[in-house]
Scaffold this motif. Structure first.
Motif, PDB file in Angstrom:
ATOM      1  N   ARG A 163      -6.098  -8.097  -3.509  1.00 44.71           N
ATOM      2  CA  ARG A 163      -6.778  -6.803  -3.931  1.00 44.71           C
ATOM      3  C   ARG A 163      -7.704  -6.516  -2.849  1.00 44.71           C
ATOM      4  N   LEU A 164      -8.455  -7.386  -2.147  1.00 39.89           N
ATOM      5  CA  LEU A 164      -9.547  -7.116  -1.357  1.00 39.89           C
ATOM      6  C   LEU A 164      -8.854  -6.787   0.069  1.00 39.89           C
ATOM      7  N   ALA A 165      -7.785  -7.629   0.218  1.00 39.56           N
ATOM      8  CA  ALA A 165      -6.868  -7.460   1.703  1.00 39.56           C
ATOM      9  C   ALA A 165      -6.412  -5.927   1.836  1.00 39.56           C
ATOM     10  N   MET A 166      -5.960  -5.467   0.611  1.00 39.60           N
ATOM     11  CA  MET A 166      -5.308  -3.980   0.343  1.00 39.60           C
ATOM     12  C   MET A 166      -6.328  -3.143   0.779  1.00 39.60           C
ATOM     13  N   ALA A 167      -7.757  -3.469   0.300  1.00 39.52           N
ATOM     14  CA  ALA A 167      -8.815  -2.474   0.169  1.00 39.52           C
ATOM     15  C   ALA A 167      -9.282  -2.491   1.759  1.00 39.52           C
ATOM     16  N   GLU A 168      -9.041  -3.414   2.788  1.00 35.76           N
ATOM     17  CA  GLU A 168      -9.559  -3.580   3.918  1.00 35.76           C
ATOM     18  C   GLU A 168      -8.402  -3.982   4.972  1.00 35.76           C
ATOM     19  N   PRO A 169      -7.622  -3.027   5.444  1.00 40.89           N
ATOM     20  CA  PRO A 169      -6.398  -3.288   5.978  1.00 40.89           C
ATOM     21  C   PRO A 169      -6.529  -3.907   7.676  1.00 40.89           C
ATOM     22  N   ALA A 170      -7.960  -3.513   7.890  1.00 39.75           N
ATOM     23  CA  ALA A 170      -8.248  -3.907   9.498  1.00 39.75           C
ATOM     24  C   ALA A 170      -8.739  -5.417   9.410  1.00 39.75           C
ATOM     25  N   VAL A 171      -8.968  -6.002   8.389  1.00 38.94           N
ATOM     26  CA  VAL A 171      -9.635  -7.227   8.493  1.00 38.94           C
ATOM     27  C   VAL A 171      -8.761  -8.177   8.203  1.00 38.94           C
ATOM     28  N   ALA A 172      -8.451  -9.372   8.985  1.00 34.78           N
ATOM     29  CA  ALA A 172      -7.704 -10.567   8.707  1.00 34.78           C
ATOM     30  C   ALA A 172      -8.174 -11.492   7.618  1.00 34.78           C
ATOM     31  N   PHE A 173      -7.345 -11.740   6.767  1.00 34.60           N
ATOM     32  CA  PHE A 173      -7.665 -12.816   5.633  1.00 34.60           C
ATOM     33  C   PHE A 173      -6.738 -14.009   5.609  1.00 34.60           C
ATOM     34  N   THR A 174      -7.339 -14.923   5.257  1.00 31.86           N
ATOM     35  CA  THR A 174      -6.230 -16.389   4.923  1.00 31.86           C
ATOM     36  C   THR A 174      -7.095 -17.095   3.971  1.00 31.86           C
ATOM     37  N   LEU A 175      -6.301 -17.626   2.934  1.00 32.53           N
ATOM     38  CA  LEU A 175      -6.628 -18.275   1.986  1.00 32.53           C
ATOM     39  C   LEU A 175      -5.784 -19.634   1.943  1.00 32.53           C
ATOM     40  N   ARG A 176      -6.542 -20.789   2.006  1.00 27.25           N
ATOM     41  CA  ARG A 176      -6.076 -22.277   2.292  1.00 27.25           C
ATOM     42  C   ARG A 176      -6.578 -23.073   1.089  1.00 27.25           C
ATOM     43  N   ASP A 177      -5.528 -23.942   0.542  1.00 26.66           N
ATOM     44  CA  ASP A 177      -5.813 -24.995  -0.218  1.00 26.66           C
ATOM     45  C   ASP A 177      -5.865 -26.201   0.398  1.00 26.66           C
ATOM     46  N   VAL A 178      -6.983 -26.666   0.398  1.00 23.20           N
ATOM     47  CA  VAL A 178      -7.667 -28.036   1.087  1.00 23.20           C
ATOM     48  C   VAL A 178      -7.840 -29.184   0.068  1.00 23.20           C
ATOM     49  N   SER A 179      -7.131 -29.104  -1.190  1.00 22.44           N
ATOM     50  CA  SER A 179      -7.096 -30.285  -2.112  1.00 22.44           C
ATOM     51  C   SER A 179      -6.735 -31.518  -1.405  1.00 22.44           C
ATOM     52  N   ASP A 180      -7.538 -32.815  -1.518  1.00 21.49           N
ATOM     53  CA  ASP A 180      -6.854 -33.819  -1.131  1.00 21.49           C
ATOM     54  C   ASP A 180      -6.725 -34.019   0.143  1.00 21.49           C
ATOM     55  N   GLY A 181      -7.587 -33.294   0.926  1.00 15.03           N
ATOM     56  CA  GLY A 181      -7.531 -33.389   2.564  1.00 15.03           C
ATOM     57  C   GLY A 181      -6.398 -32.491   2.946  1.00 15.03           C
ATOM     58  N   GLY A 182      -5.641 -31.659   2.065  1.00 11.16           N
ATOM     59  CA  GLY A 182      -4.431 -30.829   2.783  1.00 11.16           C
ATOM     60  C   GLY A 182      -5.045 -29.520   3.487  1.00 11.16           C
ATOM     61  N   ASP A 183      -4.120 -28.771   3.873  1.00  7.70           N
ATOM     62  CA  ASP A 183      -4.440 -27.451   4.776  1.00  7.70           C
ATOM     63  C   ASP A 183      -3.170 -26.699   4.474  1.00  7.70           C
ATOM     64  N   ARG A 184      -2.915 -26.291   3.313  1.00 10.34           N
ATOM     65  CA  ARG A 184      -1.994 -25.566   2.778  1.00 10.34           C
ATOM     66  C   ARG A 184      -2.267 -24.144   2.603  1.00 10.34           C
ATOM     67  N   VAL A 185      -1.574 -23.149   3.484  1.00  8.52           N
ATOM     68  CA  VAL A 185      -1.956 -21.778   3.676  1.00  8.52           C
ATOM     69  C   VAL A 185      -1.139 -21.235   2.419  1.00  8.52           C
ATOM     70  N   LEU A 186      -2.157 -20.551   1.444  1.00  4.69           N
ATOM     71  CA  LEU A 186      -1.674 -19.814   0.119  1.00  4.69           C
ATOM     72  C   LEU A 186      -1.466 -18.328   0.348  1.00  4.69           C
ATOM     73  N   PHE A 187      -2.300 -17.671   1.471  1.00  2.00           N
ATOM     74  CA  PHE A 187      -2.031 -16.358   1.465  1.00  2.00           C
ATOM     75  C   PHE A 187      -2.703 -15.960   2.834  1.00  2.00           C
ATOM     76  N   ARG A 188      -1.771 -15.272   3.485  1.00  2.00           N
ATOM     77  CA  ARG A 188      -2.473 -14.828   4.981  1.00  2.00           C
ATOM     78  C   ARG A 188      -1.949 -13.360   5.313  1.00  2.00           C
ATOM     79  N   ALA A 189      -2.876 -12.597   5.754  1.00  2.00           N
ATOM     80  CA  ALA A 189      -2.556 -11.166   6.153  1.00  2.00           C
ATOM     81  C   ALA A 189      -3.432 -10.763   7.451  1.00  2.00           C
ATOM     82  N   ASP A 190      -2.642 -10.734   8.476  1.00  2.00           N
ATOM     83  CA  ASP A 190      -3.418 -10.433   9.792  1.00  2.00           C
ATOM     84  C   ASP A 190      -3.748  -9.192   9.694  1.00  2.00           C
TER      85      ASP A 190
END
Length: 590
Positions: A170-197
């Motif tokens: 929702r925040l990414a839709m509100a701010e199109p010019a901003v790049a957003f990345t959401l990562r899950d780092v559980s147990d030392g991981g680095d899984r990208v859950l959401f990304r919007a350049d």
């Protein structure tokens, strides 16, 4: 109470779950004019939430003050009805520090270095130097460790992760010019859950967040009334969903969840969607900040408008105008799903195909090879049109975009040929929409014309008798009279419906009225439209009825001239379009 207890109580309103913490921190980053925001979570946000941005940062001298209540407010407090930023209450950071272990690291633009400040359960450590090139990093560990009872109310890790993802979307839709990345780092991981350049415009951002299918099957909105502007995208009725989670509403760039706004959205689609279907939309309202109050709740997701009637009217009229303009369109996903349902046999190796001959050459070849095909075909003399002239098909079919009827399948589906493919029409669904639009037009112009029954039909309706009589159904061409306790006599029915069972018609109207008992009160016009929709089903071409070629072509031409003909009264598609290239691909001809 001491200050720590006060902060924990206040945090209960601001920080309900990990998604609430992410929302507050990301909004602070946006207010800091960040262009890149990275969110890391672990265990659904329970054990770790880290928000990193490249904004203007916090000055070293101001860092201890940032953990004080209301110190980070973006307003002086003189005018709380003139808010131009996401945050303005100054409660997020002290609330997070009161219920978790918070580390705040920031470097202001032009400063010599970064500073770090730690707070746990409301107890603050002295600031110390840290390594950071630019912006701010807020790290929250062990959320609710100071209020363990709140942990019992959290949902599963998967549910909390989905809530965080939805918040960031929702925040990414509100701010199109901003790049957003959401990562899950559980147990030392680095899984990208959401990304919007960062996107150049809103359409590109919505395509990235909601999918290209949505933008391809959506109507563009741009309407204004009394200084309030409505923009965004709203999907075609045939692109509807079974729940309302795909409805995104924004007021002055702020994601909100408001019952009045969702009610207006539902009302705008009421004429083209069934009650159990929900529209997909991303609507953006822009107005003078003094006309809306966003300080209704500490979470800032609720708003109150100074003139809610104008806002509701703008949404309803803007959406209905867009629906009327796109009324003939049907979702492209309908045709895609149809092609997906077909399972052609795949050849083991590519098959050589000659160049495709012209339409004229194909027609001449078929006639020479099977001259008696038309005469030998059984039961098609009424539905097969004459062979078109021997010439290449034009870019636009002369018959219209729905083409010319070629056959009727299973006494329910009309098969039409266009210049670049074929169209499959559900005759009952299509005619139901046509009858409904005729009834509405009659109602607006002069009232629905009635036809008197030679012998009145007596219908038992029980306790609904008084309610039916109070609706003045005579305006709809339905004349009712009391005929004893719980019984009505039907003396006239709408002429456009032809011969119709009065008992079945009354039963459908009662069902429609009962469906509205638990819903929000509908206006009189909405009730009338709902009843007309029910009535139109009785005057439609039924499944199983054979139609002649002129009848089918007349139906297609009327569909092309009638608004909303791309879907029936319940939001289902009335026709499916298949392109010739897609059909050829099924047979391996490409």
């Amino acid at each position: 109470m001491d200050e720590s207890a006060v902060n924990r109580i206040a945090a209960g309103e601001v920080i309900e779950r990990p998604a609430s913490a992410v929302k507050e921190l990301v909004e602070n980053a946006i207010d800091a004019q960040a262009t890149r925001i990275v969110v890391d979570i672990a265990d659904g946000g329970r054990t770790l939430i880290r928000v990193t941005d490249d904004g203007h940062g916090i000055a070293a001298d101001d860092l201890p003050l940032a953990l004080s209540r209301h110190a980070t407010s973006k307003t002086s407090g003189e005018d709380l009805l003139n808010i131009h930023t996401f945050g303005f209450r100054g409660e997020a950071l002290p609330s997070l520090g009161a219920v978790g272990r918070l580390t705040l690291t920031s470097r202001a633009l032009g400063s010599d270095g970064a500073m770090e400040l730690r707070v746990s359960g409301g107890r603050q450590d002295p600031p110390r130097p840290a390594a950071l090139r630019q912006g701010t990093v807020v790290e929250l560990r062990d959320l609710f460790h100071a209020t363990p009872a709140r942990l019992k109310f959290l949902k599963s890790e998967r549910s909390e992760t989905m809530a965080v993802t939805d918040t960031l979307r929702r925040l990414a839709m509100a701010e199109p010019a901003v790049a957003f990345t959401l990562r899950d780092v559980s147990d030392g991981g680095d899984r990208v859950l959401f990304r919007a350049d960062g996107a150049a415009n809103l359409i590109d951002r919505l395509a990235r967040v909601l999918g290209r299918d949505f933008t391809d099957n959506a109507m563009s909105l741009d309407a204004e009334r009394e200084g309030i502007r409505l923009t965004g995208l709203a999907a075609l009725p045939t692109y509807s969903r079974g729940n309302a989670v795909h409805q995104y509403l924004f007021v002055n760039g702020r994601p909100v969840r408001d019952r009045m706004l969702t009610g207006a959205l539902r009302g705008a689609y009421a004429d083209v969607l069934a009650k159990d279907r929900h529209a997909v939309a991303a609507l953006f309202l822009t107005c003078d900040p003094t006309k809306v109050d966003c300080n209704v709740h500490p979470a800032k997701t609720e708003v109150r408008f100074r003139d809610a009637g104008v806002v509701r009217g703008l949404i309803v009229s803007g959406l209905r105008h867009a629906l009327a303009e796109a009324g003939h369109r049907s979702s492209t996903t309908v045709g895609t799903a149809t092609l997906g349902a077909l399972t052609p046999e795949r050849p083991a190796a590519p098959v050589y195909q000659m160049d495709r001959p012209s339409l004229g050459a194909r027609t001449a070849a078929y006639t020479a090879q099977m001259p008696g095909l038309a005469e030998a075909s059984a039961r098609v003399e009424d539905v097969v049109e004459a062979t078109p002239p021997v010439q290449d098909a034009p870019q636009t079919a002369p018959e219209g975009y729905l083409g010319a009827a070629r056959a009727q399948l299973h006494e329910n589906y009309i098969l039409a040929q266009t210049s670049d493919g074929l169209v499959l029409v559900d005759q009952h669904a299509a005619h139901e929409r046509l009858v409904y639009e005729r009834l509405k037009a009659q109602m607006r112009d002069r009232g629905v014309t009635a036809q008197a029954l030679l012998i009145p039909e007596v219908v038992e309706v029980g306790a609904m008798a008084d309610r039916l009589l109070s609706l003045d159904l005579a305006r709809l061409g339905l004349a009712l009279e009391p005929f004893g306790p719980g019984t009505l006599a039907v003396r006239e029915t709408p002429a456009i419906l032809g011969q119709v069972s009065a008992k079945a018609l009354i039963a459908d109207i009662i069902e429609e009225l009962e469906d509205d008992e638990d819903a929000d009160p509908l206006s009189l016009q909405s009730k009338i439209d709902a009843i007309l929709s029910r009535m139109s089903c009785h005057g439609s071409v039924r499944s199983g009825r054979r139609m002649s070629a002129p009848e089918m072509n007349a139906l297609l031409r009327e569909m092309e001239a009638t608004p909303h003909s791309g879907q029936c009264n319940h939001g289902r598609p009335t026709y499916v379009t298949l392109k010739l290239a897609d059909i050829e691909r099924l047979f391996g001809r490409t």
